[in-house]
Design a protein around this motif. Structure first.
Motif, mmCIF file in Angstrom:
data_model
loop_
_atom_site.group_PDB
_atom_site.id
_atom_site.type_symbol
_atom_site.label_atom_id
_atom_site.label_comp_id
_atom_site.label_asym_id
_atom_site.label_seq_id
_atom_site.Cartn_x
_atom_site.Cartn_y
_atom_site.Cartn_z
ATOM 1 N N SER A 6 0.865 -1.183 0.000
ATOM 2 C CA SER A 6 0.000 0.000 0.000
ATOM 3 C C SER A 6 0.897 1.228 0.000
ATOM 4 N N ASP A 7 0.318 2.406 -0.236
ATOM 5 C CA ASP A 7 1.170 3.598 -0.336
ATOM 6 C C ASP A 7 1.774 3.993 1.010
ATOM 7 N N GLY A 8 1.303 3.380 2.092
ATOM 8 C CA GLY A 8 1.940 3.601 3.385
ATOM 9 C C GLY A 8 3.379 3.105 3.413
ATOM 10 N N VAL A 9 3.698 2.172 2.502
ATOM 11 C CA VAL A 9 5.065 1.657 2.429
ATOM 12 C C VAL A 9 5.939 2.611 1.615
ATOM 13 N N THR A 10 5.445 3.030 0.462
ATOM 14 C CA THR A 10 6.266 3.882 -0.406
ATOM 15 C C THR A 10 6.238 5.351 0.013
ATOM 16 N N GLU A 11 5.189 5.743 0.766
ATOM 17 C CA GLU A 11 5.114 7.142 1.196
ATOM 18 C C GLU A 11 5.694 7.330 2.595
ATOM 19 N N CYS A 12 6.437 6.346 3.033
ATOM 20 C CA CYS A 12 7.148 6.423 4.306
ATOM 21 C C CYS A 12 8.002 7.680 4.329
ATOM 22 N N ARG A 13 7.869 8.472 5.394
ATOM 23 C CA ARG A 13 8.675 9.687 5.436
ATOM 24 C C ARG A 13 9.579 9.728 6.651
ATOM 25 N N THR A 14 10.776 10.180 6.450
ATOM 26 C CA THR A 14 11.680 10.378 7.579
ATOM 27 C C THR A 14 12.042 11.856 7.597
ATOM 28 N N THR A 52 15.646 2.180 -1.662
ATOM 29 C CA THR A 52 15.829 1.839 -0.246
ATOM 30 C C THR A 52 14.959 0.647 0.115
ATOM 31 N N LEU A 53 13.703 0.707 -0.343
ATOM 32 C CA LEU A 53 12.767 -0.371 -0.059
ATOM 33 C C LEU A 53 13.266 -1.690 -0.661
ATOM 34 N N LEU A 54 13.706 -1.607 -1.929
ATOM 35 C CA LEU A 54 14.168 -2.827 -2.599
ATOM 36 C C LEU A 54 15.420 -3.382 -1.911
ATOM 37 N N ASN A 55 16.252 -2.475 -1.404
ATOM 38 C CA ASN A 55 17.439 -2.934 -0.671
ATOM 39 C C ASN A 55 17.070 -3.695 0.593
ATOM 40 N N TYR A 56 16.009 -3.218 1.266
ATOM 41 C CA TYR A 56 15.541 -3.946 2.446
ATOM 42 C C TYR A 56 15.072 -5.335 2.061
ATOM 43 N N ILE A 57 14.369 -5.429 0.922
ATOM 44 C CA ILE A 57 13.888 -6.749 0.493
ATOM 45 C C ILE A 57 15.093 -7.656 0.196
ATOM 46 N N ILE A 97 16.128 -11.381 1.738
ATOM 47 C CA ILE A 97 15.575 -12.237 0.697
ATOM 48 C C ILE A 97 15.656 -13.729 1.028
ATOM 49 N N HIS A 98 16.601 -14.105 1.895
ATOM 50 C CA HIS A 98 16.759 -15.527 2.201
ATOM 51 C C HIS A 98 15.832 -15.982 3.323
ATOM 52 N N CYS A 99 15.115 -15.033 3.924
ATOM 53 C CA CYS A 99 14.169 -15.413 4.980
ATOM 54 C C CYS A 99 12.870 -15.914 4.361
ATOM 55 N N SER A 100 11.992 -16.418 5.215
ATOM 56 C CA SER A 100 10.669 -16.824 4.739
ATOM 57 C C SER A 100 9.864 -15.563 4.421
ATOM 58 N N ALA A 101 8.809 -15.721 3.622
ATOM 59 C CA ALA A 101 8.020 -14.554 3.185
ATOM 60 C C ALA A 101 7.490 -13.770 4.386
ATOM 61 N N GLN A 102 7.002 -14.477 5.408
ATOM 62 C CA GLN A 102 6.461 -13.772 6.576
ATOM 63 C C GLN A 102 7.567 -13.039 7.332
ATOM 64 N N GLU A 103 8.736 -13.652 7.409
ATOM 65 C CA GLU A 103 9.856 -12.977 8.079
ATOM 66 C C GLU A 103 10.284 -11.725 7.306
ATOM 67 N N ILE A 104 10.263 -11.815 5.983
ATOM 68 C CA ILE A 104 10.657 -10.639 5.175
ATOM 69 C C ILE A 104 9.724 -9.462 5.473
ATOM 70 N N VAL A 105 8.403 -9.704 5.392
ATOM 71 C CA VAL A 105 7.484 -8.575 5.598
ATOM 72 C C VAL A 105 7.577 -8.037 7.032
ATOM 73 N N ASN A 106 7.714 -8.929 7.999
ATOM 74 C CA ASN A 106 7.847 -8.476 9.392
ATOM 75 C C ASN A 106 9.100 -7.631 9.585
ATOM 76 N N ASP A 115 12.001 -2.377 10.245
ATOM 77 C CA ASP A 115 13.050 -1.440 9.811
ATOM 78 C C ASP A 115 12.461 -0.091 9.413
ATOM 79 N N LEU A 116 11.358 -0.122 8.637
ATOM 80 C CA LEU A 116 10.770 1.144 8.176
ATOM 81 C C LEU A 116 10.109 1.897 9.329
ATOM 82 N N GLU A 117 9.576 1.160 10.284
ATOM 83 C CA GLU A 117 8.964 1.793 11.447
ATOM 84 C C GLU A 117 10.042 2.533 12.244
#
Lengths: 336, 110
Positions: free
Chosen positions: A274-282, A291-296, A300-309, A314-316
């Motif tokens: 959702s745009d809450g991810v890309t409109e993250c402001r610091t 930056t977002l893609l770098n976090y992914i 990348i070697h974690c499970s899908a649920q671990e990646i999103v968590n 990190d973004l929080e």
């Protein structure tokens, strides 16, 4: 003993002591007294009458003009007393409202609950965190008999309670659309008509709707103005935007949606957000796509649920734990 | 965070100049100003967003609402001076195709 009964004696004590020696410790006792009297809902004008009465007792020959001056002070403080009582009652009302909203948020959680399907060959993770009490983002998984998983991710424009109520309506509209019309483009066209007719004119919805055929590993999708997600090509280790154009729901009832298809290979990923991810402001500005893609990449070697968590954490942190917008992130990984 | 709204009316044209940020906190103020204007017959409104540094989807909602209201009364709405970030917002949501955005190139900025 109730405070009101000892209040007079206590105040007399503090006042005489302070007049005698003006010490810091007496001032401190005075502070404690005022906290107690606020707790016991003693009004400002009550304290002033008390002050005047005790002063007259200690100094019987206090000049007339000082006595009169207290009368005018008393009159003026009456207004403050009213404001104070109003404040008290508003605070009580606010407490009540807050607990009602909390209940509503729980009801919403239950209404919108969705289970992440478990399918052999796929690894799916999802997270959705509201910025305030109620969530205006929404995601839903449906597994059907034709070896397909449907994934909807939506954002109601507008926040808080109105957005959340609207979302509940969308969920029921979606559930009532016949299963054979589940093709992404058809579903969005149907939903668009529902929203256009039934939703307030300043409330709109963006939605991405995808269908993953896990027998053929084909992902078909359409978008109604939703923030584009990403496709990760596992073989070449490259990300690309999932491009899908379409007008958001609720604007024009004749809108048509184009459907796209993509073959998903082992090791590939579909990332929806959702745009809450890309409109993250610091403090330094927006979080850029890279930056977002770098976090992914980092997880990348974690499970899908671990990646999103992990990405959410990190973004929080990057935003000092103050979400400005609802945050939803879904990752679908085809296992190698 | 705040927003400054200036409305100038001359001939048949309503010129609205906005400065600041449009988000969930400032959007109600914007809505209160623009909606009554949009409900007149055949309004010709131009909104200048050159000094708007940030707008979230709540702000977008206000403009769509105003757009629909103006259209229903045979009027016209133009948005000018959008930054690239704002243009992207209108493009993703498909609104760029139905609304008049930055048609005067003067406002485009990096």
């Amino acid at each position: 003993m109730p405070f009101r009964e000892v209040m007079e004696a206590k105040y007399r004590d503090i006042l005489t002591k302070y007049i005698k020696e003006q010490s810091e410790s007496t001032l401190y006792i005075g502070q404690k007294f005022s906290r107690k009297s606020i707790e016991n809902q003693v009004t400002p004008e009550e304290i002033i009458s008390l002050h005047k009465m005790i002063l007259q007792e200690i100094y019987p020959d206090m000049p007339e003009y000082v006595v009169h001056s207290f009368d005018i002070l008393l009159e003026i403080m009456l207004g403050y007393g009213f404001a104070y009582r109003e404040h008290q009652s508003l605070r009580d009302q606010q407490k009540e409202l807050r607990s009602e909203i909390e209940i509503a948020a729980n009801v919403q959680q239950t209404l919108l609950e969705t289970k992440i399907p478990s399918v052999e060959g796929l690894d799916i993770g999802a997270i959705s965190v509201p910025a305030r009490l109620m969530n205006g983002d929404y995601y839903n998984f449906v597994e059907d008999e034709n070896d397909c998983i449907s994934i909807a991710i939506a954002d109601v424009i507008g926040k808080g309670i109105p957005a959340a109520l609207c979302m509940s309506m969308i969920k029921y509209a979606m559930d009532s659309i016949p299963a054979n019309r589940n093709e992404p483009s058809m579903l969005l066209e149907n939903l668009n008509r529902v929203v256009e007719q039934n939703v307030d004119r300043s409330m709109f919805i963006t939605m991405f709707y995808g269908m993953y055929d896990y027998a053929r590993h084909v992902f078909s999708y359409a978008s109604a103005g939703h923030e584009p997600g990403f496709y990760y090509d596992g073989k070449n280790e490259e990300f690309s935007e999932i491009y899908a154009k379409g007008l958001m729901l609720g604007i024009d009832k004749k809108t048509k949606y184009r459907q796209y298809e993509k073959n998903i290979h082992p090791g590939d990923m579909i990332i929806l957000l959702s745009d809450g991810v890309t409109e993250c402001r610091t403090d330094e500005g927006f979080v850029e796509k890279e930056t977002l893609l770098n976090y992914i990449r980092k997880y990348i070697h974690c499970s899908a649920q671990e990646i999103v968590n992990n990405i959410f954490k990190d973004l929080e942190k990057l935003q000092d734990f103050q979400l400005r917008d609802d945050f939803t992130l879904i990752i679908i990984k085809r296992r190698v | 965070m705040n927003i400054k709204i200036e409305v100038m009316e001359h001939d048949n044209l309503l010129e609205v100049t906005l400065a600041g940020e449009i988000d969930a906190y400032t959007a109600p103020k914007l809505r209160e100003t623009l909606f009554p204007l949009s409900e007149q017959e055949q309004v010709n409104m131009v909104v200048d967003l050159t000094d708007v540094g940030y707008m979230d989807s709540t702000g977008l909602g206000v403009f769509v609402g105003v757009f629909k209201s103006i259209r229903s009364k045979d009027g016209d709405l133009k948005l000018i001076g959008l930054s690239r970030r704002l243009i992207r917002l209108f493009e993703i949501t498909g609104l760029a195709e139905i609304m008049d955005i930055n048609s005067q190139n003067e406002g485009e900025k990096e």
